[in-house]
Design a protein around this motif. Structure first.
Motif, short mmCIF file in Angstrom:
data_model
loop_
_atom_site.label_atom_id
_atom_site.label_comp_id
_atom_site.label_asym_id
_atom_site.label_seq_id
_atom_site.Cartn_x
_atom_site.Cartn_y
_atom_site.Cartn_z
N GLU A 25 -3.96 -1.51 -8.63
CA GLU A 25 -4.61 -0.59 -8.61
C GLU A 25 -4.20 0.73 -8.40
O GLU A 25 -3.69 0.71 -7.15
N ILE A 26 -4.33 1.62 -9.07
CA ILE A 26 -3.65 2.96 -9.03
C ILE A 26 -4.75 4.03 -9.03
O ILE A 26 -5.17 4.08 -10.15
N PHE A 71 -0.66 21.03 -20.86
CA PHE A 71 -0.95 19.71 -19.51
C PHE A 71 -1.81 20.41 -18.66
O PHE A 71 -1.95 21.38 -18.35
N GLN A 72 -2.79 19.63 -18.13
CA GLN A 72 -3.70 19.83 -16.99
C GLN A 72 -3.52 18.90 -15.85
O GLN A 72 -2.99 17.70 -15.96
N ASN A 73 -4.10 19.32 -14.70
CA ASN A 73 -4.22 18.24 -13.59
C ASN A 73 -5.49 17.83 -13.65
O ASN A 73 -6.66 18.54 -13.52
N ILE A 74 -5.62 16.72 -14.50
CA ILE A 74 -6.97 16.05 -14.84
C ILE A 74 -7.37 15.60 -13.46
O ILE A 74 -6.71 15.02 -12.64
N ASN A 75 -8.94 15.81 -13.22
CA ASN A 75 -9.36 15.55 -11.73
C ASN A 75 -9.19 14.26 -11.15
O ASN A 75 -8.77 14.41 -10.26
N ALA A 76 -9.27 13.20 -12.05
CA ALA A 76 -9.07 11.90 -11.18
C ALA A 76 -8.67 10.89 -12.41
O ALA A 76 -9.28 11.02 -13.46
N ALA A 77 -7.87 9.73 -12.04
CA ALA A 77 -7.60 8.67 -13.03
C ALA A 77 -7.57 7.60 -12.24
O ALA A 77 -7.24 7.48 -10.88
N LYS A 78 -7.86 6.50 -12.89
CA LYS A 78 -7.76 5.16 -12.17
C LYS A 78 -7.21 4.05 -13.32
O LYS A 78 -7.68 4.20 -14.59
N VAL A 79 -6.20 3.37 -12.72
CA VAL A 79 -5.67 2.13 -13.54
C VAL A 79 -5.69 1.01 -12.66
O VAL A 79 -5.18 0.93 -11.61
N SER A 80 -6.20 -0.39 -13.28
CA SER A 80 -6.13 -1.59 -12.61
C SER A 80 -5.71 -2.53 -13.75
O SER A 80 -6.16 -2.30 -14.88
N GLU A 94 -0.96 12.99 -7.16
CA GLU A 94 -0.84 12.21 -6.07
C GLU A 94 -1.50 10.86 -6.35
O GLU A 94 -2.70 10.83 -6.84
N ALA A 95 -1.07 9.55 -5.96
CA ALA A 95 -1.77 8.41 -6.35
C ALA A 95 -1.60 7.58 -5.16
O ALA A 95 -0.75 7.77 -4.27
N ASP A 96 -2.70 6.80 -4.90
CA ASP A 96 -2.63 5.64 -3.97
C ASP A 96 -2.61 4.53 -4.53
O ASP A 96 -3.56 4.25 -5.76
N THR A 97 -1.56 3.58 -4.56
CA THR A 97 -1.34 2.39 -4.73
C THR A 97 -1.66 1.32 -4.16
O THR A 97 -1.35 1.16 -2.81
N THR A 98 -2.27 0.13 -4.67
CA THR A 98 -2.70 -1.04 -4.32
C THR A 98 -2.15 -2.26 -4.79
O THR A 98 -2.31 -2.22 -6.29
N THR A 99 -1.09 -3.09 -4.66
CA THR A 99 -0.86 -4.52 -5.21
C THR A 99 -0.73 -5.75 -4.33
O THR A 99 -0.63 -5.51 -3.28
N LEU A 109 0.96 -1.04 -0.06
CA LEU A 109 0.13 0.09 0.06
C LEU A 109 1.09 1.20 -0.21
O LEU A 109 1.99 1.47 0.85
N SER A 110 0.61 2.21 -0.96
CA SER A 110 1.37 3.42 -0.94
C SER A 110 0.64 4.58 -1.27
O SER A 110 -0.29 4.61 -1.91
N HIS A 111 1.19 5.86 -0.87
CA HIS A 111 0.84 6.87 -1.35
C HIS A 111 1.81 7.61 -2.07
O HIS A 111 3.09 7.97 -1.29
N ASP A 112 1.87 7.95 -3.35
CA ASP A 112 3.00 8.31 -4.19
C ASP A 112 2.77 9.67 -4.53
O ASP A 112 1.56 10.26 -4.71
N VAL A 113 3.91 10.52 -4.72
CA VAL A 113 3.95 11.96 -5.41
C VAL A 113 4.91 11.97 -6.55
O VAL A 113 5.74 11.38 -6.49
N ARG A 114 4.23 12.71 -7.46
CA ARG A 114 5.15 13.17 -8.68
C ARG A 114 5.19 14.53 -9.07
O ARG A 114 4.00 15.30 -9.35
N GLU A 115 6.15 15.31 -9.08
CA GLU A 115 6.20 16.50 -9.33
C GLU A 115 6.52 16.56 -10.99
O GLU A 115 6.98 16.13 -11.61
N ALA A 116 5.72 17.89 -11.76
CA ALA A 116 5.58 17.90 -13.20
C ALA A 116 7.10 18.07 -13.50
O ALA A 116 7.89 18.79 -12.88
N SER A 117 7.36 17.46 -14.61
CA SER A 117 8.60 17.83 -15.25
C SER A 117 9.02 19.18 -15.94
O SER A 117 7.67 19.84 -16.09
#
Length: 575
Positions: A353-354, A399-408, A325-330, A277-285
């Motif tokens: 699931e991200i 580039f925009q901060n899209i409100n939400a995204a989900k990948v699984s 910001e992302a919440d990841t479960t594997t 379980l993780s909470h991840d962060v990525r700054e824009a390039s």
């Protein structure tokens, strides 16, 4: 380009170790783009008239021959849409590098009628100079924090990092004029005929050179810590936990905390379970923040009964971006049987699931226009329409901060290794490895818009697989690899039978083969020759049909092999 590194390693005592590292580097790059068309000079040269006294064909602007003061007054107080944050100003409606005095009339009627002098005049070389500077420093302390309660000692690493990045990119002509912003009409000075699409919205004086003069910088301080804790171990079964956290303080966006927790359970001699379980962060390039480019585009405009026409398109950087910001479960399992009949087999299955908040992405020009027309007001700010006709002049596909995204999805790996005995006098081995991925969901939800499912759409197949078989016989080896790319939709927003008759791009499988031979040398070195055939059966990529207002087109995607069968021969020698 240069990079300098310095560091130290210090044993505090028998347990604790302190490591420090500093790195600094700089990259400079110079590029010249030859013979780009200048918009200002093109329309000055096209506006050719007869001189009222001599009867010679001259550029209209030369009849007025405006002074530098008149040119500056013509644009006084005007600002132009620029590619840097904010806006830019110009000292003249056209380039100040002898654009008026050197103007040559351009005959655009018929093939071969333009004079070489006019061709040379409307073209110019554009040069760029860019500098990227990066500095990085880190201190890490690691050691064992506790002897534990039997399974093993708990170890820890903690530290501080700092990094700073800055860059600058400048474009100019051979005369040194940066030529940022669009040309402007000034009829009283003899400057006329520049279409509104250029005079109002172009990003530079170059027709195909909408590349910005840009710069930017940021720095970040981070504090982090990680603990690896053995919880149980009886020789066959074991349980281990990992905990980690990092606080990042970005100069542009403030403080953000990320963390990770993981468990690994060796349940039996053959089966191991794992989960995180993780909470991840990525700054824009840099590119996502600052690098904008201008080009031509096309829209199908729902606000004008589906009319299709050409527009000016700005795409790239947006300095207002916030970090992702992302919440990841594997969750996964690894199975490596110990049974003699299955020796050499290893299998793993991982589900992931991200969920991302503030995903950085460029929605696409058509999607911006469609969502604005559907009432998503957040997208309308990126569209500029002509006040008279209502047609779209510019779309900013930044580039925009899209409100939400989900990948699984699920990742599967199967590997098998064995030692056959076809030739008793030679060493042999055979292995096969299959990597398969299933994309169950890849959705994006813009502010105020419905969720858009992209899994199975362009570039996002639901199934992908790569299977590799390798056979080694003495000094020889042979390889065969098959790569599968599942069928995808041409457009994830289309409904087949309503928007288009056939919305499917076919699946594709490409097979590569290789043969190699190697041996040792008498002085302790070794050499190897490899012959590879890429796309062995010359499989062509699927054709993707498309259409615009000028002509129908057929395209292929770089998601597939677009080059066809090709051969590669290599020789390697180590000594």
């Amino acid at each position: 380009m240069w990079t300098a590194n310095a560091g130290f390693e210090f044993d505090v005592n028998d347990n604790w170790r302190l490591v420090g590292h500093y790195q600094s580097g700089e990259t400079e790059r110079d590029i010249t783009i030859y013979n780009e068309v200048r918009i200002d000079r093109l329309f000055l040269a096209i506006d050719a008239v007869r001189h009222p006294t001599t009867g010679a064909i001259v550029c209209n602007v030369q009849l007025t021959n405006p002074t530098a003061a008149q040119l500056q007054a013509a644009v006084a107080g005007q600002t132009f849409a620029g590619q840097q944050p904010g806006r830019i100003t110009r000292a003249s409606p056209v380039g100040m590098d002898n654009s008026i005095s050197a103007c040559q009339p351009l005959n655009i009627f018929g093939v071969g009628n333009a004079s070489q002098a006019a061709i040379d005049y409307v073209q110019d070389d554009r040069m760029s100079h860019s500098i990227v500077e990066q500095d990085f420093a880190e201190l890490v302390l690691d050691g064992e924090v506790w002897d534990g309660f039997g399974p093993g000692a708990w170890s820890m690493a903690a530290g501080l990092t700092w990094r700073e990045s800055a860059f600058e990119q400048n474009y100019e002509t051979t005369s040194g004029d940066p030529l940022d912003g669009p040309p402007r009409n000034a009829p009283t000075l003899g400057i006329r005929g520049i279409p509104a699409g250029y005079a109002d919205q172009s990003t530079s004086m170059f027709m195909f050179g909408g590349v910005p003069n840009i710069s930017g910088e940021y720095d970040v301080w981070e504090a982090f810590g990680e603990v690896i804790a053995p919880l149980y171990d009886n020789g066959t079964q074991s349980l281990e936990m990992t905990l980690a956290a990092r606080q990042s303080d970005y100069s542009r966006s403030g403080k953000i905390t990320s963390w990770k927790s993981a468990l690994s359970l060796q349940a039996t001699e053959s089966a191991r379970f794992r989960g995180t379980l993780s909470h991840d962060v990525r700054e824009a390039s840099f590119s996502e923040l600052f690098d904008q480019q201008g080009t031509a585009g096309q829209v199908n405009d729902p606000a004008l009964s589906g009319a299709t026409y050409q527009i000016t398109l700005l795409q790239g950087g947006n300095p207002a971006l916030a970090p992702e910001e992302a919440d990841t479960t594997t969750v996964g399992v690894v199975w490596q049987p110990t049974d003699n009949m299955l020796e050499g087999l290893q299998m793993s299955l991982d589900w992931y699931e991200i969920e991302i908040e503030g995903l950085v992405g460029a929605p696409g020009v058509q999607r911006i226009v469609d969502e604005c027309a559907a009432g998503v007001t957040a997208q309308c700010q990126y569209i500029t329409r002509d006040a008279g006709t209502g047609r779209v002049n510019v779309v900013q596909n930044v580039f925009q901060n899209i409100n939400a995204a989900k990948v699984s999805g699920v990742d599967i790996e199967v590997a098998y290794t064995m030692e056959p005995d076809f030739f008793a006098s030679e060493s042999e081995s055979f292995s096969v490895r299959a990597l398969t991925g299933y994309l169950g969901e890849n959705s994006q939800t813009n502010l105020g818009a419905a969720k858009l499912e992209l899994a199975g759409g362009p570039g996002r197949p639901q199934w992908t697989s790569t299977i590799t078989g390798t056979y080694n016989l003495g000094n020889w080896n042979a390889m065969l690899r098959a790569s599968y790319f599942d069928e995808v939709l041409v457009n994830a927003m289309w409904i087949e039978g309503i928007d288009v008759d056939d919305n499917v791009t076919a699946s594709n499988t490409v097979i590569n083969a290789g043969l190699g031979y190697g041996a040792d040398t008498s002085n302790g070195g070794n050499w190897r020759v490899n012959f590879n055939v890429i796309n062995l059966f010359d499989r062509e990529p699927p054709v993707i049909a498309s259409f615009n207002s000028r002509f129908g087109t057929q395209t292929v995607s770089n998601d597939y092999d677009v080059f066809g069968r090709r051969y590669q021969l290599s020789f390697n020698y180590d000594f």
